[in-house]
Design a protein around this motif. Sequence first.
Motif, PDB file in Angstrom:
ATOM      1  N   ALA A  72       0.834  -1.212   0.000  1.00  0.00           N
ATOM      2  CA  ALA A  72       0.000   0.000   0.000  1.00  0.00           C
ATOM      3  C   ALA A  72       0.861   1.250   0.000  1.00  0.00           C
ATOM      4  O   ALA A  72       0.561   2.232  -0.690  1.00  0.00           O
ATOM      5  CB  ALA A  72      -0.923  -0.018   1.217  1.00  0.00           C
ATOM      6  N   ALA A  73       1.958   1.226   0.771  1.00  0.00           N
ATOM      7  CA  ALA A  73       2.851   2.382   0.808  1.00  0.00           C
ATOM      8  C   ALA A  73       3.493   2.603  -0.552  1.00  0.00           C
ATOM      9  O   ALA A  73       3.648   3.744  -1.006  1.00  0.00           O
ATOM     10  CB  ALA A  73       3.920   2.179   1.880  1.00  0.00           C
ATOM     11  N   GLY A  74       3.877   1.515  -1.224  1.00  0.00           N
ATOM     12  CA  GLY A  74       4.481   1.645  -2.548  1.00  0.00           C
ATOM     13  C   GLY A  74       3.528   2.236  -3.560  1.00  0.00           C
ATOM     14  O   GLY A  74       3.908   3.087  -4.377  1.00  0.00           O
ATOM     15  N   LEU A 147       9.531  14.015  -1.349  1.00  0.00           N
ATOM     16  CA  LEU A 147       9.942  13.585  -0.008  1.00  0.00           C
ATOM     17  C   LEU A 147       8.928  12.616   0.592  1.00  0.00           C
ATOM     18  O   LEU A 147       9.294  11.641   1.257  1.00  0.00           O
ATOM     19  CB  LEU A 147      10.095  14.794   0.921  1.00  0.00           C
ATOM     20  N   ASP A 148       7.642  12.869   0.355  1.00  0.00           N
ATOM     21  CA  ASP A 148       6.619  11.945   0.847  1.00  0.00           C
ATOM     22  C   ASP A 148       6.746  10.589   0.164  1.00  0.00           C
ATOM     23  O   ASP A 148       6.547   9.545   0.787  1.00  0.00           O
ATOM     24  CB  ASP A 148       5.222  12.523   0.608  1.00  0.00           C
ATOM     25  N   ALA A 149       7.076  10.597  -1.136  1.00  0.00           N
ATOM     26  CA  ALA A 149       7.287   9.329  -1.831  1.00  0.00           C
ATOM     27  C   ALA A 149       8.446   8.569  -1.207  1.00  0.00           C
ATOM     28  O   ALA A 149       8.380   7.348  -1.013  1.00  0.00           O
ATOM     29  CB  ALA A 149       7.546   9.577  -3.319  1.00  0.00           C
ATOM     30  N   ALA A 150       9.514   9.285  -0.861  1.00  0.00           N
ATOM     31  CA  ALA A 150      10.651   8.641  -0.205  1.00  0.00           C
ATOM     32  C   ALA A 150      10.257   8.088   1.163  1.00  0.00           C
ATOM     33  O   ALA A 150      10.666   6.986   1.550  1.00  0.00           O
ATOM     34  CB  ALA A 150      11.799   9.637  -0.061  1.00  0.00           C
ATOM     35  N   ALA A 151       9.452   8.854   1.912  1.00  0.00           N
ATOM     36  CA  ALA A 151       8.995   8.379   3.217  1.00  0.00           C
ATOM     37  C   ALA A 151       8.116   7.147   3.078  1.00  0.00           C
ATOM     38  O   ALA A 151       8.176   6.223   3.906  1.00  0.00           O
ATOM     39  CB  ALA A 151       8.236   9.493   3.942  1.00  0.00           C
ATOM     40  N   LEU A 152       7.303   7.102   2.040  1.00  0.00           N
ATOM     41  CA  LEU A 152       6.428   5.955   1.815  1.00  0.00           C
ATOM     42  C   LEU A 152       7.229   4.713   1.419  1.00  0.00           C
ATOM     43  O   LEU A 152       6.917   3.598   1.846  1.00  0.00           O
ATOM     44  CB  LEU A 152       5.393   6.282   0.742  1.00  0.00           C
ATOM     45  N   VAL A 153       8.264   4.901   0.605  1.00  0.00           N
ATOM     46  CA  VAL A 153       9.135   3.770   0.274  1.00  0.00           C
ATOM     47  C   VAL A 153       9.832   3.262   1.536  1.00  0.00           C
ATOM     48  O   VAL A 153       9.957   2.054   1.757  1.00  0.00           O
ATOM     49  CB  VAL A 153      10.171   4.183  -0.801  1.00  0.00           C
ATOM     50  N   THR A 154      10.282   4.204   2.372  1.00  0.00           N
ATOM     51  CA  THR A 154      10.889   3.810   3.642  1.00  0.00           C
ATOM     52  C   THR A 154       9.903   3.029   4.495  1.00  0.00           C
ATOM     53  O   THR A 154      10.254   2.018   5.120  1.00  0.00           O
ATOM     54  CB  THR A 154      11.366   5.059   4.414  1.00  0.00           C
ATOM     55  N   ALA A 155       8.653   3.486   4.521  1.00  0.00           N
ATOM     56  CA  ALA A 155       7.636   2.790   5.306  1.00  0.00           C
ATOM     57  C   ALA A 155       7.383   1.390   4.756  1.00  0.00           C
ATOM     58  O   ALA A 155       7.149   0.441   5.516  1.00  0.00           O
ATOM     59  CB  ALA A 155       6.330   3.594   5.302  1.00  0.00           C
ATOM     60  N   ALA A 156       7.452   1.244   3.432  1.00  0.00           N
ATOM     61  CA  ALA A 156       7.234  -0.069   2.826  1.00  0.00           C
ATOM     62  C   ALA A 156       8.322  -1.056   3.220  1.00  0.00           C
ATOM     63  O   ALA A 156       8.102  -2.276   3.207  1.00  0.00           O
ATOM     64  CB  ALA A 156       7.172   0.065   1.308  1.00  0.00           C
ATOM     65  N   LEU A 157       9.503  -0.546   3.563  1.00  0.00           N
ATOM     66  CA  LEU A 157      10.619  -1.416   3.932  1.00  0.00           C
ATOM     67  C   LEU A 157      10.598  -1.805   5.404  1.00  0.00           C
ATOM     68  O   LEU A 157      11.394  -2.644   5.822  1.00  0.00           O
ATOM     69  CB  LEU A 157      11.953  -0.718   3.622  1.00  0.00           C
ATOM     70  N   THR A 158       9.729  -1.173   6.177  1.00  0.00           N
ATOM     71  CA  THR A 158       9.664  -1.468   7.605  1.00  0.00           C
ATOM     72  C   THR A 158       9.063  -2.854   7.798  1.00  0.00           C
ATOM     73  O   THR A 158       7.917  -3.103   7.461  1.00  0.00           O
ATOM     74  CB  THR A 158       8.816  -0.419   8.343  1.00  0.00           C
ATOM     75  N   LEU A 250       1.330   6.958   6.164  1.00  0.00           N
ATOM     76  CA  LEU A 250       0.223   6.645   5.258  1.00  0.00           C
ATOM     77  C   LEU A 250      -1.001   7.535   5.474  1.00  0.00           C
ATOM     78  O   LEU A 250      -1.564   8.052   4.518  1.00  0.00           O
ATOM     79  CB  LEU A 250      -0.157   5.167   5.391  1.00  0.00           C
ATOM     80  N   PRO A 251      -1.465   7.774   6.717  1.00  0.00           N
ATOM     81  CA  PRO A 251      -2.644   8.637   6.876  1.00  0.00           C
ATOM     82  C   PRO A 251      -2.383  10.082   6.485  1.00  0.00           C
ATOM     83  O   PRO A 251      -3.301  10.801   6.135  1.00  0.00           O
ATOM     84  CB  PRO A 251      -2.966   8.530   8.376  1.00  0.00           C
ATOM     85  N   THR A 252      -1.109  10.539   6.562  1.00  0.00           N
ATOM     86  CA  THR A 252      -0.823  11.947   6.290  1.00  0.00           C
ATOM     87  C   THR A 252      -0.363  12.177   4.868  1.00  0.00           C
ATOM     88  O   THR A 252      -0.211  13.308   4.445  1.00  0.00           O
ATOM     89  CB  THR A 252       0.262  12.463   7.247  1.00  0.00           C
ATOM     90  N   ALA A 253      -0.139  11.101   4.099  1.00  0.00           N
ATOM     91  CA  ALA A 253       0.398  11.282   2.749  1.00  0.00           C
ATOM     92  C   ALA A 253      -0.557  12.065   1.870  1.00  0.00           C
ATOM     93  O   ALA A 253      -0.143  12.896   1.066  1.00  0.00           O
ATOM     94  CB  ALA A 253       0.693   9.929   2.118  1.00  0.00           C
ATOM     95  N   ALA A 254      -1.843  11.835   1.998  1.00  0.00           N
ATOM     96  CA  ALA A 254      -2.823  12.528   1.157  1.00  0.00           C
ATOM     97  C   ALA A 254      -2.830  14.023   1.416  1.00  0.00           C
ATOM     98  O   ALA A 254      -3.224  14.796   0.556  1.00  0.00           O
ATOM     99  CB  ALA A 254      -4.212  11.949   1.402  1.00  0.00           C
ATOM    100  N   ALA A 255      -2.394  14.419   2.603  1.00  0.00           N
ATOM    101  CA  ALA A 255      -2.400  15.849   2.946  1.00  0.00           C
ATOM    102  C   ALA A 255      -1.147  16.557   2.486  1.00  0.00           C
ATOM    103  O   ALA A 255      -1.004  17.759   2.675  1.00  0.00           O
ATOM    104  CB  ALA A 255      -2.547  16.023   4.456  1.00  0.00           C
ATOM    105  N   SER A 256      -0.210  15.833   1.842  1.00  0.00           N
ATOM    106  CA  SER A 256       1.067  16.448   1.499  1.00  0.00           C
ATOM    107  C   SER A 256       0.914  17.591   0.506  1.00  0.00           C
ATOM    108  O   SER A 256       1.730  18.502   0.489  1.00  0.00           O
ATOM    109  CB  SER A 256       2.020  15.397   0.918  1.00  0.00           C
ATOM    110  N   ARG A 257      -0.119  17.568  -0.318  1.00  0.00           N
ATOM    111  CA  ARG A 257      -0.257  18.627  -1.309  1.00  0.00           C
ATOM    112  C   ARG A 257      -0.640  19.954  -0.669  1.00  0.00           C
ATOM    113  O   ARG A 257      -0.555  20.984  -1.299  1.00  0.00           O
ATOM    114  CB  ARG A 257      -1.293  18.227  -2.352  1.00  0.00           C
ATOM    115  N   THR A 258      -1.083  19.923   0.578  1.00  0.00           N
ATOM    116  CA  THR A 258      -1.423  21.171   1.252  1.00  0.00           C
ATOM    117  C   THR A 258      -0.334  21.574   2.237  1.00  0.00           C
ATOM    118  O   THR A 258      -0.512  22.507   2.994  1.00  0.00           O
ATOM    119  CB  THR A 258      -2.755  21.028   2.012  1.00  0.00           C
ATOM    120  N   THR A 259       0.803  20.866   2.228  1.00  0.00           N
ATOM    121  CA  THR A 259       1.915  21.242   3.090  1.00  0.00           C
ATOM    122  C   THR A 259       2.443  22.598   2.659  1.00  0.00           C
ATOM    123  O   THR A 259       2.537  22.881   1.467  1.00  0.00           O
ATOM    124  CB  THR A 259       3.038  20.196   2.993  1.00  0.00           C
TER     125      THR A 259
END
Length: 270
Positions: A72-74, A147-158, A250-259
């Motif tokens: 899902a993170a990927g 940066l959020d994409a990188a964080a999500l890839v990192t999360a996928a590796l956890t 994951l819950p905050t990724a959708a909000a990244s466009r309003t960062t």
Amino acid sequence: MPDTHPEDLIRQLRSLAEDFADVHHLTLRTGLLDDDAVLMPLLARIRTTQSLTNQALTLTLTTSDSTIAATAAGRSAIEHLTGAARQGNDAGGYLLAGIPAATALHRAPRSAPKPLRTPRTSIHHLALRRHFSAATGLLLDAPVMCLDAAALVTAALTTSAPVPGSVLPRLTDPQLAAFRLISQRAVRIRQREGRPPFLDASVPAPTATATVAALERKKLVTRNTSTSLDEGQELILTPAGQRALPALVLPTAAASRTTPAPAPPRRHTR
């Protein structure tokens, strides 16, 4: 396409975020140049923006062909990269549309007699200002998306089980934004003799030292003390922060466009 090592993918995403932040800042400044100096920098911004858009598309394909895409993170990371590529492509389109106006304002060489200055309210000025404004607005979110994409890839590796939502630490929006930056090793804390500590972010965002201090108190981040404060101590996630990363990202990724928009590159925030 061979499966890219996730660590290399994360590094490339961080680098792309920094490059997008740089071109956003340069595009913003290009619109403030004198009439006789705007055309060539505009062409350079177009070339750079197109190159970064192509890089974002390449990394999207790389992520899609990797094993990370099955998570899902990927999949969310792919969506963010696609969004960054779209922003870059649209920004490049606006910059291209500004070429006729910049050409009309282009002055003769300095050695030639200097013509009368074109009024700043001319139709060419207004058109160029409108195109630059649209392009910089589109480039505003691209660094954070990468940066959020990188964080999500990192999360996928956890590999450890994610922390249940009921026991997650409560973080404010600024703390979540800072947590995402720190998860990508994009923030250092520095302190020079006789001065208060300050933050140095490679892809800057409005991040105050008090926000990072709150994350330290919550045992989510810590400092790498192998270097001095004068050199800069990298902020990294603690084991608790690593375990909480998937659930927090994951819950905050959708909000990244309003960062909030990144500040000018290499900004030091006290």
